[in-house]
Structures are given as structure tokens and as C-alpha cells.
Design an enzyme around this catalytic site. Structure first.
Site: not given
Ligand code: BES
Ligand code: ZN
Ligand code: ZN
Length: 476
Positions: A256, A330
Site C-alpha cells: 500500500k 477475497r
Molecule cells: N483491506 C482492504 C480494503 C480497505 C480499504 C478496508 C480501506 C478499509 C479501508 C482490502 O484488502 C484492499 O486492499 N482492497 C483493495 C482491492 C484492490 C487491490 C482490488 C482496494 O480496495 O483497493
Molecule cells: Zn488488501
């Protein structure tokens, strides 16, 4: 009697350890026009006044069509926080007056009182473990004129369950991690009717839980699957609550960005919701048959980590190309859904802080619900009453093609930069066992709150009430 503001004289004898809570719509209580206007004009849902006996909290009248149970909770929570900040020891409210004041709402006799107690206790919630100079203080609520004490206990149980979820989510990632989280659950449920089974890495290998094992590979903590069983009535349909338990989500190799990632310790919000729901159901001795499945991993970059481009082979035969290691939720929920099928669950609800996209779509007050359309509407109706608000979202078949992979059955990310919450839900749908009714709740937008009503600036504890009430609803 309330002393008028102009004649007010601060007496040295006044006891400021106690508050009385009254209602602005009781004309016999407030018969001073000036004060009635003062209360009306003050910001927020109540006014704080002083009379010769100490503090008086006057709850403002709420327009009938705007009145909801959550407003009752929010008002109670805000009062509790205000009085606790002022270190008031005790506040008294007349239970009958409370019900009468919100009588248009009280379809279920006494539900207003339960909501008030619930909001009160949650308004007092604080996470102070790491505040070295602060100690907890909570104004005690005394409800007079009540016959059915179960109504009060119900509010306490609901608040306690939600506070448990909040505590888990707020806990820091070096303390709550894939090795300690299962132990915390074992300890929490030790003296209850909830059976806890922990499957460690070796067992997960035997069970072919390859999503959990693969995502957890980069962490120094071994991943696990925790099953919590509660059976209050074995004739009821088996409900499985599947929760994402990522104790910290760095994104993995698809790391991230550099913003403060502290809130990614709450990426086990789904796990916290199902754990809270189990506590609520067990304490309420609900006549349900429920199993919670919690997949616990830490998503870390490391030389052993899952790499983009790898393929995970699932127990149900599906192969998944990992396009992005940050779409890890997922990948682990897929194992949970497969496991729910092995246990022959009739209803499956999975809940997860799954996508940033759901927060973009719905904001921070509503979670998204996908899956069985009729059940989605029923879940929405449940949330409208209990305060865990959800909104039904579509599973758009036309977007299925976005999950195509060149060399595996499908990918864990969409090939298009659109509908991110929907494509995540479509991914999950591919793992839902054939004969079960399924819902997926994406709670990424609602995991954290600002200070307001019964919410603190902390984790919300979203989902505990929602899942518990849903489980009871389908077990009627
Ligand atoms: N845990 C995150 C989603 C999330 C984002 C939760 C902000 C709470 C606050 C999840 O694992 C994630 O990183 N999702 C990505 C998916 C993408 C890479 C397809 C996202 O939402 O950016
Ligand atoms: Zn994630
Ligand atoms: Zn995540």
C-alpha cells in the site's frame, strides 16, 4: 423545578455528582417558556441545565417522522459521554416517561428502553489501553419506574457485544496478530456455551485451506482458522457467519502507499463482527444454530510472500491468478465459504472490510450487502432498526468477464478500474456452496467512526448486532 436563567444563583451547597434526565415534551416538567425556548434553540439532541438539585439533562423533542431507534441510541450515547466527561457519578431517568416520550416508536413494547441503555453504555466506551494518563470513568445510568428488567439487560448485552468487537478492532497489531487472536477468542468464550476450535497451519494444510495458507506466507505469525459453534436449538437451520480476519493489511508485495496505515489493523473488522455476534447470541441464549468461521492472517511483504502472478489452487477445484496481493480478503474468504459448504450451512453471511470502492460508493454510514436479493432487503430492514445500516448492491453479471485470467480460471482483481466492490462480490460468489443462501457484507467504509452519539473516535464495532439479529430472524 428549574430556576429561570435570569434569577439563577449558584449556591455553594449544590451537589454536582448526580443528574436527572427529563423530556422537553413534558409540559408539566418544563413550565418556564424561556427555558423551553432555550432548550429548543440549543444545538444537539439535549440541553444541560442546572437546578437546585444539580444537573438536569433535557432531551429535546424529536419530530415524529424523524424519530428512529438509532436516534434514541445516539441521544443516550451523547448524554452518557457528556456526563462521564464531567465525572458525574449517576444519572436517573424515568423508564415510563422514556417510553411515553417516544411512544410512536415503541412498536415492540420496551424496545425504546433497550435502545437507550444500549446507546448509553456504548457512549461510555473508551479504548484506553495505551493512554498512560487516563483512567476510565462512566456515569452510571439508573432507570426508575421499570417493571421488566430484561429490557435493560438486553441493552447491556447488545452494547457489550459491540464493545467487544470494538476492542478487538482497536487493539494494536503487535498485540493482536494471527497467533494471539485465536487465543483471545478461546479465552473470551471459555466459560460460555460457545465451542471454539482453532485450526493451525498443519491442520489448514490437511484441510487444503490454500487461500489462507498462501496469503499468510509472508508473515512471521502462522495463519489460522477459528470456528465458533453455538447451538441454542439444533432444529434450527445452520447459519454460518464468515469473517475476514486480516490482523494487518500492508497490501503484501503489492504494498500500500505511504499514508498512515494504522487503520489497517482494523482489517479484521469482519472477524470482530462475527465474534461480537456470537457473544450476543450466546449471552441472549438465542434459539439458533450458528457457526462462525474466522480466517486469520497478516498480509506482509517478505521474501517468502505470495507474489503477483502466482496461482492458488482451491479445494473446490478453482484456480486463481493473484493479480494483486492487496486483494487478499477475497482469497481467504474463499476458504471460509468452502468450509461453510462442508459444514452444510443453510445460510451463509460473510462480512469483511473488503474494498475501498464500497466506501466511495456508500460513504461511512452504510455498508453494502450483496447476494440473495430477498434476504438483502430483509437484512436492510434489520439494520434500519438495530443501527447497523446496510444498502443492497447489485451482482452485475455483465462484469463477470472483468475477472478473466490469461492462464488461470480467473483473477483476484478486475481488469477494469470500475465497480471494484461489485467485482469483489462476484469473485466471492464463485465460492458459494450450491445449496446455501448467501449474503456478503462489505463493511470497509463503516469500520471507523468520528465521535458522535454512541460512537467514539475509534472502531465502530459494526456488524455484531446485524449478524446476531439476522441469525435470529432466519431462525424464527
Ligand atoms: N483491506 C482492504 C480494503 C480497505 C480499504 C478496508 C480501506 C478499509 C479501508 C482490502 O484488502 C484492499 O486492499 N482492497 C483493495 C482491492 C484492490 C487491490 C482490488 C482496494 O480496495 O483497493
Ligand atoms: Zn488488501
Ligand atoms: Zn484487506
Amino acid at each position: 423545578m428549574i430556576i429561570s436563567i435570569t434569577n439563577f444563583n449558584i449556591g455553594g451547597q449544590m451537589k454536582m455528582t448526580q443528574a436527572n434526565i427529563i423530556f422537553a415534551n413534558d409540559s408539566w416538567v418544563i413550565n418556564n417558556k424561556q427555558i423551553t425556548q432555550f432548550v429548543k434553540d440549543s444545538a444537539g439532541s439535549f440541553s444541560t441545565l442546572i437546578d437546585e438539585d444539580g444537573l438536569v439533562i433535557v432531551i429535546k423533542e424529536i419530530e415524529e417522522k424523524k424519530l428512529t431507534y438509532d436516534q434514541v441510541r445516539m441521544t443516550a450515547g451523547a448524554i452518557a459521554r457528556e456526563l462521564s466527561k464531567r465525572k458525574i457519578e449517576k444519572a436517573t431517568i424515568d423508564g415510563q416517561l422514556l417510553s411515553d416520550s417516544f411512544s410512536t416508536l415503541d412498536s415492540e413494547a420496551g424496545a425504546v428502553l433497550t435502545a437507550f441503555v444500549e446507546g448509553w453504555n456504548l457512549g461510555n466506551y473508551q479504548f484506553l489501553t495505551y493512554k498512560s494518563k487516563e483512567t476510565a470513568f462512566a456515569t452510571e445510568l439508573q432507570v426508575t419506574n421499570v417493571e421488566d428488567l430484561d429490557l435493560i439487560e438486553a441493552g447491556e448485552i447488545r452494547a457489550e457485544a459491540m464493545a467487544f468487537s470494538r476492542d478487538l478492532m482497536n487493539e494494536i497489531p503487535n498485540v493482536l496478530n494471527p497467533e494471539t487472536f485465536p487465543t483471545m477468542l478461546v479465552d473470551k468464550f471459555a466459560e460460555t456455551d460457545v465451542d471454539v476450535k482453532v485450526f493451525g497451519k498443519d491442520e489448514l494444510e490437511k484441510m487444503e485451506m490454500n487461500g489462507i495458507l498462501t496469503v499468510g506466507r509472508g508473515s512471521k505469525y502462522a495463519p489460522s482458522l477459528v470456528e465458533l459453534h453455538y447451538c441454542g436449538d439444533e432444529t434450527k437451520p445452520l447459519v454460518s457467519l464468515v469473517g475476514k480476519g486480516v490482523t494487518f493489511d500492508t497490501g503484501g508485495i503489492s504494498l500500500k502507499g505511504s499514508r498512515d496505515l494504522s487503520d489497517m489493523r482494523m482489517d479484521m473488522g469482519g472477524a470482530a463482527a462475527v465474534a461480537g455476534a456470537m457473544q450476543l447470541l450466546a449471552k441472549a441464549k438465542a434459539k439458533v444454530n450458528v457457526v462462525a468461521l474466522i480466517q486469520i492472517v497478516e498480509n506482509m511483504p517478505d521474501n517468502l510472500s505470495l507474489l503477483p502472478g502466482e496461482v492458488i489452487r482451491y479445494k473446490n477445484g478453482h484456480t486463481v491468478q493473484v493479480g494483486n496481493t492487496d486483494a487478499e480478503g477475497r482469497l481467504i474468504l474463499a476458504d471460509g465459504l468452502i468450509r461453510a459448504g462442508e459444514l452444510n450451512a443453510e445460510y451463509i453471511v460473510n462480512i469483511a472490510t473488503l474494498t475501498g470502492a464500497i466506501a466511495n460508493a456508500l460513504g461511512s454510514k452504510l455498508a453494502g450487502v450483496f447476494g440473495d436479493e430477498q434476504l438483502s432487503l430483509e437484512l436492510k430492514a434489520i439494520g434500519d432498526v438495530n443501527g447497523d445500516f446496510v444498502w443492497p448492491m447489485p451482482l452485475v453479471d455483465a462484469y463477470e468477464s472483468y475477472l478473466k485470467s490469461d492462464y488461470a480460471d480467473f483473477s483476484n482483481i478486475s481488469s477494469k478500474a470500475e465497480a471494484g466492490a461489485i467485482t469483489a462480490a462476484l469473485f466471492l460468489r464463485r465460492f458459494v456452496p450450491e445449496n446455501s443462501k448467501w449474503l456478503h457484507v462489505d463493511m470497509a467504509g463503516v469500520m471507523e467512526s468520528q465521535e458522535a452519539g454512541y460512537y467514539a473516535k475509534s472502531a465502530t464495532g459494526f456488524g455484531a448486532r446485524l449478524l446476531a439479529d439476522f441469525t435470529e430472524h432466519v431462525s424464527k
